[in-house]
Write a protein that holds these residues in place. Sequence first.
Motif, PDB file in Angstrom:
ATOM      1  N   ASN A   1     -38.905  52.261  -4.445  1.00  0.00           N
ATOM      2  CA  ASN A   1     -40.303  52.318  -3.708  1.00  0.00           C
ATOM      3  C   ASN A   1     -40.213  53.883  -2.962  1.00  0.00           C
ATOM      4  O   ASN A   1     -40.575  54.235  -2.069  1.00  0.00           O
ATOM      5  CB  ASN A   1     -40.354  51.677  -3.059  1.00  0.00           C
ATOM      6  CG  ASN A   1     -40.415  49.852  -3.593  1.00  0.00           C
ATOM      7  OD1 ASN A   1     -41.216  49.647  -4.641  1.00  0.00           O
ATOM      8  ND2 ASN A   1     -39.565  49.309  -2.753  1.00  0.00           N
TER       9      ASN A   1
ATOM     10  N   PRO B   1     -42.316  48.292  -0.937  1.00  0.00           N
ATOM     11  CA  PRO B   1     -43.813  48.245  -2.399  1.00  0.00           C
ATOM     12  C   PRO B   1     -44.720  49.345  -1.686  1.00  0.00           C
ATOM     13  O   PRO B   1     -46.078  49.494  -1.692  1.00  0.00           O
ATOM     14  CB  PRO B   1     -43.760  46.944  -2.920  1.00  0.00           C
ATOM     15  CG  PRO B   1     -42.723  46.488  -2.650  1.00  0.00           C
ATOM     16  CD  PRO B   1     -42.306  47.048  -1.606  1.00  0.00           C
TER      17      PRO B   1
ATOM     18  N   ASN C   1     -39.379  51.710  -8.892  1.00  0.00           N
ATOM     19  CA  ASN C   1     -40.556  51.997  -8.603  1.00  0.00           C
ATOM     20  C   ASN C   1     -39.931  53.311  -7.664  1.00  0.00           C
ATOM     21  O   ASN C   1     -39.835  53.433  -6.894  1.00  0.00           O
ATOM     22  CB  ASN C   1     -40.982  50.589  -7.477  1.00  0.00           C
ATOM     23  CG  ASN C   1     -42.357  51.369  -7.439  1.00  0.00           C
ATOM     24  OD1 ASN C   1     -43.228  52.234  -7.951  1.00  0.00           O
ATOM     25  ND2 ASN C   1     -42.961  50.968  -5.757  1.00  0.00           N
TER      26      ASN C   1
ATOM     27  N   THR D   1     -52.330  49.689 -12.766  1.00  0.00           N
ATOM     28  CA  THR D   1     -51.316  50.071 -11.553  1.00  0.00           C
ATOM     29  C   THR D   1     -52.348  51.389 -11.569  1.00  0.00           C
ATOM     30  O   THR D   1     -53.237  51.986 -11.941  1.00  0.00           O
ATOM     31  CB  THR D   1     -50.279  50.691 -11.615  1.00  0.00           C
ATOM     32  OG1 THR D   1     -49.996  51.744 -12.545  1.00  0.00           O
ATOM     33  CG2 THR D   1     -49.168  49.404 -11.873  1.00  0.00           C
TER      34      THR D   1
ATOM     35  N   ASP E   1     -50.622  46.935  -7.478  1.00  0.00           N
ATOM     36  CA  ASP E   1     -50.328  47.812  -6.810  1.00  0.00           C
ATOM     37  C   ASP E   1     -51.170  48.063  -5.266  1.00  0.00           C
ATOM     38  O   ASP E   1     -50.654  48.859  -4.554  1.00  0.00           O
ATOM     39  CB  ASP E   1     -49.207  49.554  -7.083  1.00  0.00           C
ATOM     40  CG  ASP E   1     -50.073  50.108  -7.820  1.00  0.00           C
ATOM     41  OD1 ASP E   1     -51.524  50.248  -8.435  1.00  0.00           O
ATOM     42  OD2 ASP E   1     -50.409  50.944  -8.419  1.00  0.00           O
TER      43      ASP E   1
END
Length: 1021
Positions: A970, A948, A991, A71, A44
């Motif tokens: 997101n 993202p 997310n 991540t 990420d």
Amino acid sequence: MKENRKLKQQTFKVALAMAVATGSLVTLSPMSASADVKEKAFSDVQASHHFHEAVKNLTARGIITGYEDGTFRPFENISRAHAAKIMALALELDTKNVKNPGFKDLGTSHPNYGPIAALVEVGVLKGYENDTFKPDGHLTRAQMAKMLVEGFKIKEEKYSNLPFDDVKNNEWHANYIQTLFSHKITTGKTVTKYDPNAYVSRGQVASFIYRTELTKKSEAIIIQNISNNELTASGGKYVIPRSFANILSESNLALLKGSHIKYTVKGKEIENVSHIETQASGTAKNYLVLDGKGDKFSGELSTNSSFITIKNITLASLYIKQGTTAITIDATVEKLKVHSKNTQVTLGTNAKIGDLLIPTGTQAKDIIVNFDKVKGNIEKINGVANPDAKPVTPPSSGGGGNGEGNTNPFPPKPEDKNFELSIMHFNDTHAHLENAAKRVTAVNEVRAAKPNSLLLDAGDVFSGTLYFNEFKGLADLEFMNLMKVDAMTFGNHEFDLGSSPEGHKALVDFIKAANFPFVSANIDFSKDNLFTGLFNTKIAEKPEKSNIYSGIVKVVNGEKVGIFGLTTADTKDISSPGDITFSNYINDAKKMVSEFEKMGVNKIVAITHIGYDDNPAVDNDLELAKAVKGIDVIVGGHSHTTLAAPVLINVNDEPTVIVQSGQYAENLGTIDVTFDKKGIIVGHAGKLIKIADKVDNPEAAALLKKYSDRIAEISDEETGAIAVNALENLRTDSNSVRRNETPLGNLITDGMLNKAKVYNKNVVMAFQNGGGIRSAIDQGPITVGEVITVLPFGNTLATMDLTGKEIKETFEISFKELPRENGGFLHVSGAKVEYDSSKPIGQRVVSIAYKNADGTYTEIQDGQQYTIATNAFTAKGGDGYTVLAKAYAEGRVTDLGLSDWENLRDHLVSLGNVDPKVEGRIVDVKDEEPDNEFPGGAIPAREFSGTPESPKVYNGDVTVSVADVTFLGNVIIKGNLIITGTPTNKLTLSNIAVKGNLDLSGLNGEYFDFNGIIVDGDTIL
């Protein structure tokens, strides 16, 4: 309904369970610091993220870690405890042997007890008034600012020029934020908002720390003094241990003073020195010396110095940087690296070199002046064994090269019949006549010692002070005639008046009144009728005064010396030459050398106004010396470079020496060059004579008075305005009028905009080129003289009609040279311009918005036409503004005929007390932190999701009702998330991090896709 509801909940639970099983829905804890993170790449953290390089760097050093799923979660807010851990690691603090800070909510078993205690102990952190630390609370941006300033020991700056309207002078964090802003560690969340109470994310912490480290890395510790076995440096005063006493000795101070040094200390004593970089230079006749007296130095010694000797020392590494032109080494060096092929190294007979590293494409004999004599003392060259290497005797304590022996890199052979040429030189005097009487004294003193010395001027006599505004160069000329100048070439500023109604009449008057000739090989005056009869394209063996020649021949002590001139091709863009054109300097220089050689002249001097090291794609002296064989001396100008000693270039088997004396006649440059019978330089010595140290010549002082009295009348007249603070006109690495928004630039453009609106109410913005702002304004009453000195070029105010697209193209040109300085850099009023300096040239403008009457801003549109104001020079395409030149050619420019300095004076008077600030009118957003935080509440489904790269952060409980959306994601919810409604199609939730509870009890439907849902609280179905 109850059965359907139950069935839906069962299906939903199965989906959640499957998500957990497949790793889509997990609760994670940070990786341990002992994990192997050097090759870690987080899924990420993308290269496009502003914190990418910071995360990469800090991870590789083990300072930060990610999570077990690969991540980093850069957009999650960081806790105070975890931020303390990262900070302590970055500062390399001892987190084991710490004193208990006594916080009620921080036990010794807390995983970050050690880092917090260590930071408290060194004064970086404090707790709250109730003796708590709140380790699990979030760190704010204000607290982060304090941690960085205190932790990295950045000198705290007082609140002064912050553009943020949410940071006030009386707030505890104002100075800390000011310090970060001044060092460009932060640019704020937006142009006008810092948001001190907002929480800091993990990515932002990494970015803040990394940028601060880079800033501190650039702040070198400077040696200030060595006395009584103590080293005084910008980092403090420390005892010098015996192991470094011979190197860091008072006897070496002349060379070491001003050097950059890296060391570690134990208490008040230096423990180890890892690096020294010298900066001071000697002269060709007096080398500065570093005598190690037989000691060893295991760190790296590097040098930017010229005319120095290093002897009687064993070095692990010696790095000779580009700034070094001549150096003598009589020492043992395990690795000797030479950066520039133009550096001349003389090795002493006792020198021993383990590995000589030289630039690609060069040979050792190109670098080592006496290579044939000492080649046996070099074991390897660029890592390859030297076949000529032989055992040598280690250096003795009597080795030398400090000026007592041969310091000339080209010693003449006794059988040669040599000729010595002495030259005095000025450049870029810019009408600074205040020291004219002292100049005459300096020149007369040199001539008394060396009667046949030539006096050459490398141009830019015009423009810069009230003397020029009032007398158009003729005052300067009286002193040039008095000093008996032998020849001058033209600078770009000699053409500044070309766009005036009189054209180049002032320049022609200057030429006609001169008692000396002018030389110019790459300027064509033929299309300007004012110069008819003044310009000669051939070399003159008997040059006449008040004439322009491509070249001339001067006879000095019976020897012929060829002299020609060159002017920068940039003149067409940065001045107003009109019909006068400029040809290729390299080609013309080659022609001149060829013509001189055909005439039997083998000693050739080029007077140039192209800059010592200016843009090589255009022209400069270094490129000229490399490209043209046969030029012996280059007397340079344009770049205002102060060359304390001549620079030797030896790439064409015939050395070329470059000199330049700085600016404003602060120095008289002198150089003595020795030629052999073939016209090859076999020796040289040069220096700068400081004009301020001289007394006034009585005749010149009397001559100056008739001009200075008139200037005093103009200069001392007060405008009635008062500068609350000094308005600087900086040109430093961190802040330059040719690279940054400045208070003075804002003041000038505000005056332009106000004046233009009087004549055309439709004008929306004004801009001014930074190169046209020439001086500062002192604190206190502002005089007319100061105003004229700030804007000395006699420009007029013009308005232009441009499309939004053309305005953007204009600012692309303004930003094209960044981070280098650019005289065409535009200051602006009535608008805000955002750009990204990390983008390719031509793609840097992010947004331009003009200011409305109510203080709001409106983005310009490509196809819409706007009226702007600027000076006539810029409006006609000066500084390379081709887009403006096109508009001018199409008749879209109106010259209002209003003097720029008078406009500024009127604006100052209208203000009374003058105190402009940097306001964020021109902002580089390459490191701008995303403004992605929003309040909680009922959020429309179509506005809910982030991306993202930039997830949205909601501070508080959020309710979102879904119907015709297919995706929610997101986002980070700092509270509870309640999702209700019945989606008409399959709904994907991806997310999403929820710090509170996730309530899906009001969500109906059958088809859901869950991916990456993290819930700190409960999930309610």
